[in-house]
Design an enzyme around this catalytic site. Structure first.
Site, short mmCIF file in Angstrom:
data_model
loop_
_atom_site.label_atom_id
_atom_site.label_comp_id
_atom_site.label_asym_id
_atom_site.label_seq_id
_atom_site.Cartn_x
_atom_site.Cartn_y
_atom_site.Cartn_z
N GLY A 46 -114.25 -41.85 -0.40
CA GLY A 46 -114.44 -41.31 0.94
C GLY A 46 -113.48 -40.17 1.20
O GLY A 46 -112.41 -40.11 0.59
N GLN A 51 -108.67 -34.26 6.01
CA GLN A 51 -107.90 -34.28 4.77
C GLN A 51 -107.99 -32.96 4.00
O GLN A 51 -107.21 -32.74 3.07
CB GLN A 51 -108.38 -35.42 3.87
N CYS A 95 -105.36 -44.24 -0.52
CA CYS A 95 -105.83 -43.06 0.22
C CYS A 95 -105.49 -41.80 -0.56
O CYS A 95 -104.39 -41.68 -1.09
CB CYS A 95 -105.14 -43.03 1.59
N LEU A 96 -106.45 -40.88 -0.63
CA LEU A 96 -106.22 -39.64 -1.37
C LEU A 96 -105.07 -38.83 -0.76
O LEU A 96 -104.46 -38.03 -1.45
CB LEU A 96 -107.50 -38.79 -1.38
N HIS A 137 -111.62 -46.51 7.75
CA HIS A 137 -110.52 -45.72 7.19
C HIS A 137 -110.74 -44.23 7.46
O HIS A 137 -109.83 -43.51 7.89
CB HIS A 137 -110.42 -46.02 5.68
N GLU A 138 -111.98 -43.77 7.22
CA GLU A 138 -112.28 -42.34 7.43
C GLU A 138 -112.23 -41.98 8.92
O GLU A 138 -111.76 -40.90 9.28
CB GLU A 138 -113.65 -41.97 6.87
N HIS A 141 -108.82 -41.24 9.96
CA HIS A 141 -108.38 -39.88 9.60
C HIS A 141 -108.77 -38.89 10.70
O HIS A 141 -108.00 -37.99 11.04
CB HIS A 141 -109.03 -39.43 8.29
ZN LIG Z 1 -107.68 -41.85 3.36
#
Ligand SMILES: [Zn+2]
Length: 182
Positions: A46, A51, A95-96, A137-138, A141
């Site tokens: 995701g 991000q 998480c990225l 989660h997204e 963000h």
């Molecule tokens: Zn994330």
């Protein structure tokens, strides 16, 4: 299509609350393409526009199992909103934007999400398990929140201390892991 740079903690742009998309134009279609390519290359399951430094309410996700492979379950969602939620689930998340760290996070186990597609279709998604977790989660963000903001202060401080140490010493190669990176 183009790969975008993924911002990492503590970049202040990750704390921005993203704006609603007013027009589903070519810019949004291109952004979705770029985000999907960036997510697959990372690799992650995701990615939120926040991000990649675009403060717009756009997310892409692909929660697929191994046999299926990536692509078939790709979701591109614009202005997503959680309409209903219930239950509780605790999963380990990565998480990225928070490299080399995972932690258990408690979230709703089932959600009903409403959103638009880049093709101007209004959709509703009933999600549970990993997909429900990834969507929440997204959405965090888009509200300028990272999963580490949902941890106890102790765990968050441990992460920050470890990150400062790594900044001095150089980052270790990340280990092979199966925790979803969202
Ligand atoms: Zn994330």
């Amino acid at each position: 299509m183009a790969l975008r740079t993924i911002l990492t903690y503590p970049d202040p742009r990750l704390k921005a609350v993203a704006s609603d998309v007013a027009n589903l134009d070519g810019h949004i279609a291109q952004l979705c393409e770029d985000m999907a390519e960036t997510m697959y290359a990372a690799p992650g399951i995701g990615l939120a526009a926040t991000q990649v430094g675009e403060s717009l309410r756009v997310i892409v996700l692909d929660v697929h199992d191994k046999e299926e492979g990536p692509g078939k379950r790709l979701l591109k969602l614009v202005n997503p909103v959680i309409a209903e939620h219930e239950g509780a689930i605790t999963l380990e998340e990565g998480c990225l934007s928070v490299p080399d760290f995972t932690a258990e996070v408690k979230r709703a186990s089932r959600i009903l999400l409403r959103a638009w597609t880049p093709e101007e279709k209004e959709i509703a998604i009933e999600a549970e398990g990993l997909l429900a977790v990834a969507l929440q989660h997204e959405l965090d963000h888009l509200d300028g929140k990272l999963f580490i903001d949902r941890l106890s202060r102790l765990k968050r401080d441990l992460y920050r201390a470890r990150q400062r140490k790594q900044d001095r010493q150089g980052r270790p190669a990340s280990s092979g892991r199966s925790t979803p990176v969202i």
